[in-house]
Design a protein around this motif. Structure first.
Motif, mmCIF file in Angstrom:
data_model
loop_
_atom_site.group_PDB
_atom_site.id
_atom_site.type_symbol
_atom_site.label_atom_id
_atom_site.label_comp_id
_atom_site.label_asym_id
_atom_site.label_seq_id
_atom_site.Cartn_x
_atom_site.Cartn_y
_atom_site.Cartn_z
ATOM 1 N N PHE A 153 9.215 -4.430 14.556
ATOM 2 C CA PHE A 153 8.294 -4.319 13.439
ATOM 3 C C PHE A 153 7.756 -2.886 13.474
ATOM 4 O O PHE A 153 7.276 -2.418 14.520
ATOM 5 C CB PHE A 153 7.129 -5.305 13.566
ATOM 6 N N ILE A 154 7.805 -2.216 12.340
ATOM 7 C CA ILE A 154 7.329 -0.834 12.228
ATOM 8 C C ILE A 154 5.999 -0.846 11.483
ATOM 9 O O ILE A 154 5.837 -1.551 10.477
ATOM 10 C CB ILE A 154 8.350 0.053 11.474
ATOM 11 N N PHE A 155 5.046 -0.029 11.938
ATOM 12 C CA PHE A 155 3.708 0.041 11.342
ATOM 13 C C PHE A 155 3.456 1.455 10.802
ATOM 14 O O PHE A 155 3.080 2.355 11.554
ATOM 15 C CB PHE A 155 2.649 -0.330 12.373
ATOM 16 N N PRO A 156 3.636 1.655 9.505
ATOM 17 C CA PRO A 156 3.415 2.982 8.919
ATOM 18 C C PRO A 156 1.947 3.407 8.920
ATOM 19 O O PRO A 156 1.645 4.583 8.692
ATOM 20 C CB PRO A 156 3.938 2.832 7.483
ATOM 21 N N GLY A 157 1.028 2.443 9.120
ATOM 22 C CA GLY A 157 -0.395 2.796 9.169
ATOM 23 C C GLY A 157 -1.126 2.572 7.869
ATOM 24 O O GLY A 157 -2.262 3.031 7.698
ATOM 25 N N GLY A 158 -0.520 1.845 6.945
ATOM 26 C CA GLY A 158 -1.166 1.615 5.657
ATOM 27 C C GLY A 158 -2.050 0.381 5.663
ATOM 28 O O GLY A 158 -2.155 -0.343 6.648
ATOM 29 N N GLY A 159 -2.693 0.153 4.516
ATOM 30 C CA GLY A 159 -3.557 -0.997 4.313
ATOM 31 C C GLY A 159 -3.722 -1.241 2.831
ATOM 32 O O GLY A 159 -3.325 -0.411 2.004
ATOM 33 N N THR A 160 -4.312 -2.367 2.478
ATOM 34 C CA THR A 160 -4.459 -2.713 1.066
ATOM 35 C C THR A 160 -5.226 -1.641 0.305
ATOM 36 O O THR A 160 -4.871 -1.285 -0.821
ATOM 37 C CB THR A 160 -5.173 -4.068 0.925
ATOM 38 N N MET A 161 -6.309 -1.113 0.902
ATOM 39 C CA MET A 161 -7.118 -0.090 0.248
ATOM 40 C C MET A 161 -6.690 1.325 0.605
ATOM 41 O O MET A 161 -7.253 2.291 0.101
ATOM 42 C CB MET A 161 -8.595 -0.287 0.598
ATOM 43 N N PHE A 162 -5.700 1.449 1.492
ATOM 44 C CA PHE A 162 -5.170 2.784 1.798
ATOM 45 C C PHE A 162 -3.657 2.692 2.013
ATOM 46 O O PHE A 162 -3.148 2.930 3.107
ATOM 47 C CB PHE A 162 -5.874 3.408 3.010
#
Length: 643
Positions: free
Chosen positions: A176-185
């Protein structure tokens, strides 16, 4: 003894009752008493849960008693195969005894009560060891784990499927890769943090502890670590998404919690910064109860950031106006509203209350301890905190100086300043002994997530500060509530009762450390002043009120017996070590310091739960009666036909 601390109305069952009763009254009281005692017995068992996997169809209470009796016997043979604990069924790989959706689904939805902690009955759980999932591997080490983890360690694709377009995570080969994003960012946490940095000084050492509410996979907290900000992220248990499990696998501080009917398990004025990014908490509902809880946790001159609803959100204009009005009533200064992100700064000292009568709020009573937070019902009042101005952000040294300087709240404990100095020096020596003589791999890529089960004032965590680890400092609720000192030092932690399961997924810590392990269950059993015990007293009070409606006087002896039922606890070292095994990763390490007698018993249990264990003398210059157990959890797997 049990009545001494009860309010006047709880000190006897006979008060206000009549002295004459008919035969019918007598029968009614006996029937009511039987029903109530039955309810109390159920509640007592529920609230004194041990830590075993839920498998009601296969539970045999006699088996549990047999296992416990083996380890209670001083002559028990540690190598005997009959004392080895079995594995739990494969379906229990992610078992969390106190956050089980199967139980929670039957509870009230009011204020999200059903998503809070609810521990099972001891007889509902066998003593067994939670297995790893099929294909489990030793986790990817930090800091690489911030960006990727093994897919098979938690093979749940729902978040990547639903949130991949927002940059949360994606499946890529075995990872699983985590680009560091989020719903508000969706463009990434780094860019979002830089945006917040235009209005908040995030990198000058003033902001150190942060709380991220409804954190998702905790990318915000993970990337704030680059600014030397220690963020404790939380979200409720989600039976489909496992957000906190992903966060901890990545090596980011996190635990399972829900802001519902109770205070969060932190002391007052813990966090320099509180963040909500589409956490969907209705802050102004219930007369602003949730915003008042945030105010309790936020340090004077700290920052509150809400990104997403209701900030300038379509069809939520009324909620947005209410939020601004209540923040203004608390004298919070609105720094900026940038799109759907609002930033407030809390005033120095206690929050003011010029207009809170509009929300039916007032100052809390002087008897209300703002640091109590274990099963403690949310208050509709604003607490006053001692030394509030002395612990404001501008009054504390910058990080890392604040770690080693005694905070003002150390004065609230006996000979606090001398204790702080001695504790800091002792733990520097002990950790050096752990590394250099015992050969523990602290400071290497093998250890990232660390727990101190009996942290006192955080000396162990402070000694680890140069290493690439984070420490969950746990303060047992029946001991002195020193967690506020830990936060003043720039460290993080929670309150907990070790007669219950911890609010985390299995396999989430690399190292578990505990001093005085026997005191975690002895004190909990004998003390009647913890938050859990107070809940039992509430049940007892309810019993009393129901009986007062009868026409008969209930003998004081009966009242005493009922209260003893309400305050009885059940937990053992076996339960505690099985719980430690649940939250420890395969090949994880345990360090226990206690008397030789206790260490001997812990060693027998450790070997019965498939740990390799060694006993050592304590470091030179220490109390010679203390021994140190170091143990490693074996990497075992279920057999192929296990169900």
């Amino acid at each position: 003894m049990g009545h001494a601390n009860l309010p006047p109305g709880r000190r006897g069952l006979a008060a206000g009752a009549g002295s004459n009763c008919s035969f019918f009254d007598f029968v009614s009281v006996v029937f009511l008493a039987s029903v109530v005692v039955f309810i109390v017995l159920i509640y007592t068992a529920l609230d004194t849960s041990s830590q075993r996997v839920i498998a009601p169809s296969t539970v045999d209470p006699r088996q549990r008693e047999r296992i416990l009796s083996i380890f209670d016997s001083a002559s028990a043979v540690s190598s005997s195969s009959s004392s080895m604990l079995d594995a739990c069924p494969a379906k229990e790989v992610d078992n969390m005894p106190c956050e089980d959706p199967r139980r929670s689904s039957q509870l009230s939805r009011e204020m999200n009560f059903y998503r809070e902690r609810h521990c099972p009955l001891p007889e509902e759980m066998p003593l067994c060891l939670v297995p790893p999932p099929k294909g489990y591997r030793v986790p990817i080490p930090w800091p690489e784990s911030l960006h990727k983890i093994w897919h098979d360690n938690m093979p749940y694709n729902k978040i990547s499927e639903r949130k991949g377009h927002q940059g949360w995570m994606r499946e890529e080969g075995p990872y699983f890769i985590f680009p560091g994003g989020g719903t508000m960012f969706p463009d990434g946490a780094v860019q979002y943090i830089a945006k917040l940095g235009q209005f908040i000084s995030l990198n000058d050492g003033h902001i150190r502890t942060a709380l991220d509410m409804g954190c998702g996979v905790a990318s915000f907290g993970g990337f704030l670590l680059k600014e030397n900000i220690m963020t404790l992220s939380f979200a409720p248990r989600d039976s489909h998404k496992s957000q906190i499990q992903f966060a901890l696998e990545r090596g980011i501080p996190a635990f399972v919690a829900m802001l519902g009917t109770r205070r969060l398990p932190f002391p007052a004025y813990s966090f320099d910064f509180v963040h909500c990014s589409r956490c969907l908490i209705p802050f102004t509902a219930y007369n602003g109860t949730y915003l008042v809880e945030v105010d309790r946790l936020l340090r004077p001159e700290g920052y509150l950031v809400i990104s997403g609803p209701p900030v300038k959100w379509n069809k939520m204009e009324e909620e947005w106006l209410d939020l601004q009005a209540m923040a203004d009533a608390l004298c919070y200064k609105l720094i900026v509203v940038d799109g759907n992100t609002a930033i407030w700064k809390k005033p120095s000292g206690d929050s003011c209350l010029p207009n809170l009568h509009n929300f039916r709020l007032d100052k809390c009573s002087d008897t209300d301890d703002p640091n109590e937070a274990w099963y403690f019902k949310l208050r509709k009042c604003v607490p006053t905190v001692p030394l509030s101005k002395d612990i404001s952000i501008s009054s504390l040294p910058k990080w890392p100086e604040r770690l080693l300087k005694p905070p003002s709240r150390i004065s609230l404990i006996k000979i606090g300043f001398d204790t702080f100095k001695d504790d800091t020096q002792n733990w520097a020596k002990r950790v050096a002994y752990y590394k250099n003589t015992l050969g523990l791999k602290i400071g290497t890529s093998h250890i990232r997530n660390v727990m101190d089960m009996n942290a006192f004032i955080g000396g162990f965590a402070a000694a680890l500060s140069p290493d690439p680890v984070w420490v969950m400092n746990v303060i047992p609720v029946h001991k002195q509530l020193t967690l506020n000192i830990i936060y003043d030092r720039g460290l993080i932690g929670v309150y907990h009762d070790w007669c219950e399961a911890f609010s985390t997924y299995p396999r989430t810590y690399d190292l578990i450390h505990v001093v005085g392990i026997n005191s975690l269950i002895e004190d909990a059993t004998s003390t009647k002043d913890s938050g859990t015990e107070r809940n039992r007293r509430k049940i007892f009070g309810y019993v009393r009120e129901q009986i007062r409606h009868s026409a008969c006087v209930i003998p004081a002896k009966v009242a005493w017996v009922w209260e003893e039922v309400c305050t009885h606890k059940m937990c053992s070292l076996v339960d505690l070590l099985v719980e430690m095994d649940r939250i420890l990763r395969p090949q994880g390490i345990v360090v226990v310091r206690d008397s030789a007698e206790v260490i001997n018993k812990v060693t027998r249990i450790a070997r019965a739960i498939w740990w390799t264990a060694e006993v050592h003398d304590s470091e030179p210059g220490s109390d010679g009666s203390e021994k140190i157990l170091t143990a490693t959890k074996k990497f075992w797997k279920l057999v192929a036909n296990s169900q």
